[in-house]
Design a protein around this motif. Structure first.
Motif, PDB file in Angstrom:
ATOM      1  N   GLN A  34       0.824  -1.196   0.000  1.00 21.09           N
ATOM      2  CA  GLN A  34       0.000   0.000   0.000  1.00 21.09           C
ATOM      3  C   GLN A  34       0.863   1.253   0.000  1.00 21.09           C
ATOM      4  O   GLN A  34       2.001   1.234   0.452  1.00 21.09           O
ATOM      5  N   VAL A  35       0.294   2.339  -0.517  1.00 21.44           N
ATOM      6  CA  VAL A  35       0.865   3.667  -0.323  1.00 21.44           C
ATOM      7  C   VAL A  35       0.084   4.294   0.825  1.00 21.44           C
ATOM      8  O   VAL A  35      -1.103   4.607   0.681  1.00 21.44           O
ATOM      9  N   PHE A  36       0.754   4.433   1.958  1.00 22.46           N
ATOM     10  CA  PHE A  36       0.119   4.980   3.155  1.00 22.46           C
ATOM     11  C   PHE A  36       0.609   6.405   3.350  1.00 22.46           C
ATOM     12  O   PHE A  36       1.822   6.667   3.323  1.00 22.46           O
ATOM     13  N   ALA A  37      -0.315   7.335   3.535  1.00 21.78           N
ATOM     14  CA  ALA A  37       0.049   8.744   3.704  1.00 21.78           C
ATOM     15  C   ALA A  37      -0.412   9.240   5.059  1.00 21.78           C
ATOM     16  O   ALA A  37      -1.522   8.926   5.504  1.00 21.78           O
ATOM     17  N   ILE A  38       0.455  10.005   5.709  1.00 20.64           N
ATOM     18  CA  ILE A  38       0.082  10.628   6.975  1.00 20.64           C
ATOM     19  C   ILE A  38       0.141  12.139   6.800  1.00 20.64           C
ATOM     20  O   ILE A  38       1.122  12.685   6.280  1.00 20.64           O
ATOM     21  N   ASP A  94       6.501  11.699 -12.207  1.00 20.11           N
ATOM     22  CA  ASP A  94       7.119  10.391 -12.454  1.00 20.11           C
ATOM     23  C   ASP A  94       7.408   9.671 -11.145  1.00 20.11           C
ATOM     24  O   ASP A  94       7.206   8.458 -11.032  1.00 20.11           O
ATOM     25  N   PHE A  95       7.890  10.422 -10.168  1.00 21.54           N
ATOM     26  CA  PHE A  95       8.227   9.814  -8.885  1.00 21.54           C
ATOM     27  C   PHE A  95       6.979   9.265  -8.200  1.00 21.54           C
ATOM     28  O   PHE A  95       6.974   8.142  -7.688  1.00 21.54           O
ATOM     29  N   LEU A  96       5.907  10.043  -8.196  1.00 23.68           N
ATOM     30  CA  LEU A  96       4.683   9.602  -7.548  1.00 23.68           C
ATOM     31  C   LEU A  96       4.114   8.363  -8.239  1.00 23.68           C
ATOM     32  O   LEU A  96       3.614   7.445  -7.579  1.00 23.68           O
ATOM     33  N   GLU A  97       4.199   8.332  -9.545  1.00 24.58           N
ATOM     34  CA  GLU A  97       3.729   7.151 -10.269  1.00 24.58           C
ATOM     35  C   GLU A  97       4.566   5.923  -9.932  1.00 24.58           C
ATOM     36  O   GLU A  97       4.044   4.803  -9.863  1.00 24.58           O
ATOM     37  N   SER A  98       5.871   6.145  -9.690  1.00 21.83           N
ATOM     38  CA  SER A  98       6.729   5.014  -9.309  1.00 21.83           C
ATOM     39  C   SER A  98       6.347   4.469  -7.941  1.00 21.83           C
ATOM     40  O   SER A  98       6.540   3.281  -7.667  1.00 21.83           O
ATOM     41  N   MET A  99       5.794   5.312  -7.066  1.00 24.42           N
ATOM     42  CA  MET A  99       5.343   4.840  -5.757  1.00 24.42           C
ATOM     43  C   MET A  99       4.168   3.872  -5.911  1.00 24.42           C
ATOM     44  O   MET A  99       4.067   2.876  -5.192  1.00 24.42           O
ATOM     45  N   ILE A 100       3.290   4.170  -6.858  1.00 20.93           N
ATOM     46  CA  ILE A 100       2.177   3.265  -7.124  1.00 20.93           C
ATOM     47  C   ILE A 100       2.700   1.937  -7.657  1.00 20.93           C
ATOM     48  O   ILE A 100       2.228   0.864  -7.265  1.00 20.93           O
ATOM     49  N   ASP A 101       3.697   1.994  -8.534  1.00 24.85           N
ATOM     50  CA  ASP A 101       4.282   0.764  -9.077  1.00 24.85           C
ATOM     51  C   ASP A 101       4.899  -0.085  -7.968  1.00 24.85           C
ATOM     52  O   ASP A 101       4.802  -1.317  -8.001  1.00 24.85           O
ATOM     53  N   ARG A 102       5.541   0.564  -6.986  1.00 23.24           N
ATOM     54  CA  ARG A 102       6.128  -0.185  -5.878  1.00 23.24           C
ATOM     55  C   ARG A 102       5.041  -0.898  -5.074  1.00 23.24           C
ATOM     56  O   ARG A 102       5.215  -2.045  -4.647  1.00 23.24           O
ATOM     57  N   ALA A 103       3.924  -0.225  -4.846  1.00 24.06           N
ATOM     58  CA  ALA A 103       2.833  -0.848  -4.097  1.00 24.06           C
ATOM     59  C   ALA A 103       2.262  -2.043  -4.868  1.00 24.06           C
ATOM     60  O   ALA A 103       1.966  -3.085  -4.276  1.00 24.06           O
ATOM     61  N   VAL A 104       2.130  -1.899  -6.175  1.00 23.75           N
ATOM     62  CA  VAL A 104       1.628  -3.003  -7.001  1.00 23.75           C
ATOM     63  C   VAL A 104       2.576  -4.195  -6.913  1.00 23.75           C
ATOM     64  O   VAL A 104       2.143  -5.359  -6.925  1.00 23.75           O
ATOM     65  N   ALA A 105       3.877  -3.930  -6.783  1.00 27.50           N
ATOM     66  CA  ALA A 105       4.881  -5.000  -6.682  1.00 27.50           C
ATOM     67  C   ALA A 105       4.965  -5.596  -5.284  1.00 27.50           C
ATOM     68  O   ALA A 105       5.797  -6.468  -5.029  1.00 27.50           O
ATOM     69  N   GLY A 106       4.114  -5.137  -4.370  1.00 23.06           N
ATOM     70  CA  GLY A 106       4.084  -5.707  -3.024  1.00 23.06           C
ATOM     71  C   GLY A 106       4.890  -4.943  -1.994  1.00 23.06           C
ATOM     72  O   GLY A 106       4.928  -5.337  -0.828  1.00 23.06           O
ATOM     73  N   ARG A 107       5.548  -3.843  -2.412  1.00 22.96           N
ATOM     74  CA  ARG A 107       6.292  -3.020  -1.465  1.00 22.96           C
ATOM     75  C   ARG A 107       5.336  -2.025  -0.797  1.00 22.96           C
ATOM     76  O   ARG A 107       4.223  -1.794  -1.259  1.00 22.96           O
ATOM     77  N   THR A 108       5.795  -1.419   0.282  1.00 15.87           N
ATOM     78  CA  THR A 108       4.971  -0.477   1.031  1.00 15.87           C
ATOM     79  C   THR A 108       5.649   0.879   1.062  1.00 15.87           C
ATOM     80  O   THR A 108       6.861   0.962   1.246  1.00 15.87           O
TER      81      THR A 108
END
Length: 323
Positions: A31-35, A168-182
């Protein structure tokens, strides 16, 4: 590993200040978790505890199934961290700082770092002290990502980046979440959070006001605009299970921010004595954030199960009238 980050009653007290006050968190993988929170809300203190740089006054937490107090080094090997103002060795060159950092990680770190730097078009032979603020941020991001961490913690990561690189950076964060990273993201850029976050928390004066999926949060919040005949009239609170977050008065117009409002409740409020009409609308994440952090907000800390304090809203009797 059931949760990448879990915290129970996490409390941090400094002299004359409670930076954190009983924070509970449960963040699953992927997940991409934001505080979100104002300056001084406790966001950076929370990050320092999660990364083992600060020992909490009380409470417990685990990161990647490790205890940051007892296993700080192991946590840092599993985590990539970018602070809002990265400290880099100014006398080093861009390539040298990658080589130096690679000594703490596996064989794949340096090639990945070089790919990142090339992507950002930063010469490896340039000294850190000669980089712009945006370039320094890109170097810090490259260092944090090069070992492909299970958890990426970012404190205002896009500060200093131009719009294209930020996107581009923000989109890469979504890709990381899709790959199972947090990804754990702390940001003042609410529009960015709204674009990429799966789950959002709002921290105010060291207390967690809400923590839930962003779509669910936006769906649950409603702004009511109520026009009344007499500015001195007293309106009852919205019927249960709705709860009042905050209220403002402007002459004959009342504005209520309500959580859990149902469309049929509008007719109940409109039938109250002295009410001329009731208008409702959904709220943006920025408006929700302002409502939760407004001084005098009536809503105390909500749990991850979406519970709120009782006694804020009136109940309805069997006939549907306000009790």
């Amino acid at each position: 590993m059931s949760s990448v980050i879990s915290a129970s009653q996490l409390t941090m007290r400094f002299r004359g200040c409670d930076a954190l006050n009983g924070v509970d968190l449960d963040i699953p993988a992927g997940q991409v978790f934001a505080i979100l929170g104002e300056n001084g809300a406790g966001k950076t203190t929370l990050i320092r505890i999660l990364t083992g740089f600060q020992t909490p006054t009380s409470g417990t937490c685990r990161v990647c199934d490790l205890d940051p107090v007892k296993q700080a080094l192991q946590v840092r090997r599993r985590v990539g961290y970018v602070p809002d103002n990265p400290s880099l060795y100014d006398w080093m060159r861009v390539g040298e700082i990658g080589w130096f950092t690679a000594s703490f990680y596996g064989d794949g770190f340096l090639p990945t770092y070089r790919q990142q730097i090339a992507h950002y078009k930063i010469p490896e032979d340039r000294k850190i002290k000669h980089l712009s603020k945006g370039q320094r941020a890109k170097v810090a991001l490259s260092l944090a990502l090069a070992h492909d961490p299970d958890l990426l913690i970012l404190d205002e990561p896009t500060s200093g980046l131009d719009p294209r690189v930020r996107r581009d950076f923000l989109e890469s964060m979504i890709d990381r979440a899709v790959a199972g990273r947090t990804v754990f993201l702390s940001s003042h850029q609410i529009s960015e959070v709204e674009r990429v976050a799966d789950r959002v928390a709002i921290l105010h004066h060291g207390q967690l006001r809400c923590c839930e999926p962003i779509d669910q949060l936006k769906e649950s919040m409603t702004e009511l605009t109520i026009n009344v005949e007499d500015p001195l009239i007293t309106l009852p609170p919205p019927p249960a299970p709705a709860s009042l977050v905050c209220e403002s008065v402007d002459g004959r117009q009342r504005q209520m921010i309500v959580r859990g409002f149902q469309p049929e409740m509008a007719a109940v409020i409109a039938s109250a004595t002295g009410v001329k009409d009731v208008q409702t609308r959904r709220m943006s994440l920025e408006e929700i954030f302002i409502a939760y952090t407004r001084e005098g907000s009536d809503l105390s800390e909500a749990t991850n199960n979406d519970q709120v304090v009782s006694g804020m809203a009136a109940t309805m009797d069997d006939e549907g009238a306000l009790a």
